[in-house]
Structure formats: C-alpha cells, structure tokens
Scaffold this active site. Structure first.
Site, short mmCIF file in Angstrom:
data_model
loop_
_atom_site.label_atom_id
_atom_site.label_comp_id
_atom_site.label_asym_id
_atom_site.label_seq_id
_atom_site.Cartn_x
_atom_site.Cartn_y
_atom_site.Cartn_z
N SER A 1 0.81 -1.22 0.00
CA SER A 1 0.00 0.00 0.00
C SER A 1 0.84 1.27 0.00
O SER A 1 0.40 2.31 -0.49
CB SER A 1 -0.93 0.00 1.22
OG SER A 1 -0.19 -0.12 2.42
N GLY B 1 -1.95 -4.43 1.11
CA GLY B 1 -2.04 -5.66 1.87
C GLY B 1 -1.07 -6.73 1.45
O GLY B 1 -1.01 -7.80 2.07
N ASN C 1 3.73 -5.58 5.55
CA ASN C 1 2.60 -6.43 5.93
C ASN C 1 3.07 -7.74 6.57
O ASN C 1 2.33 -8.34 7.35
CB ASN C 1 1.70 -6.69 4.72
CG ASN C 1 0.93 -5.45 4.33
OD1 ASN C 1 0.20 -4.87 5.13
ND2 ASN C 1 1.10 -5.01 3.09
N ASP D 1 -4.45 6.91 10.09
CA ASP D 1 -4.13 5.57 10.59
C ASP D 1 -2.71 5.47 11.15
O ASP D 1 -2.34 4.46 11.74
CB ASP D 1 -4.34 4.51 9.50
CG ASP D 1 -3.44 4.70 8.28
OD1 ASP D 1 -2.52 5.55 8.32
OD2 ASP D 1 -3.68 4.00 7.28
N HIS E 1 0.18 5.08 6.97
CA HIS E 1 0.43 5.52 5.60
C HIS E 1 0.72 7.02 5.56
O HIS E 1 0.01 7.80 6.19
CB HIS E 1 -0.77 5.20 4.70
CG HIS E 1 -1.09 3.74 4.63
ND1 HIS E 1 -1.99 3.14 5.49
CD2 HIS E 1 -0.60 2.77 3.82
CE1 HIS E 1 -2.06 1.86 5.20
NE2 HIS E 1 -1.23 1.61 4.20
#
Length: 228
Positions: free
Chosen positions: A45, A82, A110, A198, A201
């Site tokens: 991502s 992901g 991830n 979040d 990112h």
C-alpha cells in the site's frame, strides 16, 4: 498492535544532503541510455498510494521528481495494498513485462503487521532478487525495520534481511523507506500533517519527504541499467 510508522522510528540517522548529492553525481557521471527506460515499482500500500488522490501517491510523486531531474523514465505502479513478500513473489513473473528495465522492491511491512517469520520474508525477497537478476535487471531493495514488541531476536533477524541481501546480491539499498518521516520529532510530524489518520500511511506531504530521499537512490539504480 503498534503501527508500522511507530515501528520505523528508530535505527537510522538523518538523511544527509551530501549523500543525496553523491547519488545524483553517480547518476550524472554514468553512461546515458539511448531510450527512455521503465522502472517497475513492486510493493504494497505504501507504493500503491493507499488513501491518497492518484496524483499524491508515491509512484506519481516519484515520477514527477525523476522527470524534474531530467531522467527519461516511466515508473509502473505495481503496488498492491495488503501484499506481503509472498504475494509479491507470486506475482513477480507476470509483472516483469518485456519493457521493464529496472525493479524497485518495497515489501515487508505487511509481513511485520502479521508477525510472519523473518525467515519467510528473507526467502521470498531472495527468490525475487534471483528472478530479477536472472533477467539482467538492476534492483533497488527498500525495507522497513521491525518493531521491538516482537522481541529482540525477531527484530534483529528481520532487520538483517535487507542489508544482508543487498550485500549478497549487490543491489541498491534503502534500509527504511519511511526514515525521512520517522526521524523527525513527533510534533513536527503532526504539525506538518505528514501521516494519514491511521498513522501507518504517509499523507501527501509525507510522501514528498519520502520521495526526496528515495529519488537519488532511484537515480543510482537507473544508472545501472545496461546500455542497449
């Protein structure tokens, strides 16, 4: 679980202007290719541009930065949100289309989020390097450091993956993709709106910082593209 951003906040010093200048000099002094080249950006991502407008993601901002430096290159966005190192390994072959001249591999975040064994990440990344180099393509390897909450043994084993593989396979190394953000004081990161809500990112301004540090390393990678 701690965020990836918090995980990457330790272990690397400031990005120095001299290092960036040196990378640019390496690029400028290297033989130029006769035609525009294509860079495959294989990642998760962070590469894909999760949560951002299309023009604000890592690949579009990197493309603009490289163009501003006079590099005739097209950057292909092969980021999948992901994706783990196993996912990148599974789709690498069909991502290496004939026009690809160089590859940037930015995977592992991830794997960390899921607490996957470092040995698996190492095996997947090594398999990707073998595949890419078998096609005669130069590689840039970008990683993220592990969190301390998995224990010192996990952290040491995971963090060793990128420098070990970079040395073994003679690839361009970016040990911590998010270092330009993580090295800043918390109040500066918040005040400059460098991260999305979040806290994993980067926001557009954070991506710009990442690209400013990543760009010279990509120029170093492009300088390794064989002349036609």
């Amino acid at each position: 679980m701690k965020s990836v951003f918090r995980w990457v906040s330790k272990g690397y010093g400031p990005i120095r202007g001299a290092r960036n200048l040196a990378a640019a000099v390496i690029f400028a002094a290297s033989p130029a290719w006769a035609e525009p080249v294509t860079l495959l950006a294989l990642g998760d991502s962070l590469t894909q541009g999760y949560g951002l407008a299309p023009e604000d993601g890592l690949v579009p901002q990197l493309q603009a930065w490289l163009t501003a430096q006079g590099a005739e290159v097209t950057v292909i966005n092969a980021g999948v949100s992901g994706d783990t190192t196993a996912g990148g390994r599974a789709r690498l072959d069909w991502s290496l289309t004939p026009e690809v001249d160089a590859v940037m591999i930015a995977l592992g975040g991830n794997d960390l989020l899921r607490g996957l064994p470092p040995a698996e990440a190492r095996a997947n990344l090594e398999a990707m390097l073998v595949t890419v180099q078998a096609r005669g393509l130069p590689v840039l390897l970008a990683g993220l450091p592990a969190p301390g909450n998995y224990g010192p043994a996990y952290q040491a084993e995971f963090d060793a993956i990128w420098p070990d593989l970079a040395t073994q396979y003679d690839v361009v190394l970016v040990p911590n993709l998010l270092a330009p953000i993580a090295e800043l004081p918390l109040e500066d990161r918040i005040g400059a709106n460098l991260m999305q809500d979040d806290n994993i990112h980067p926001a557009p301004a954070g991506v710009a910082l990442v690209v400013a540090a990543l760009g010279p390393k990509v120029l170093e990678l492009l300088a390794k593209v064989p002349a036609p």
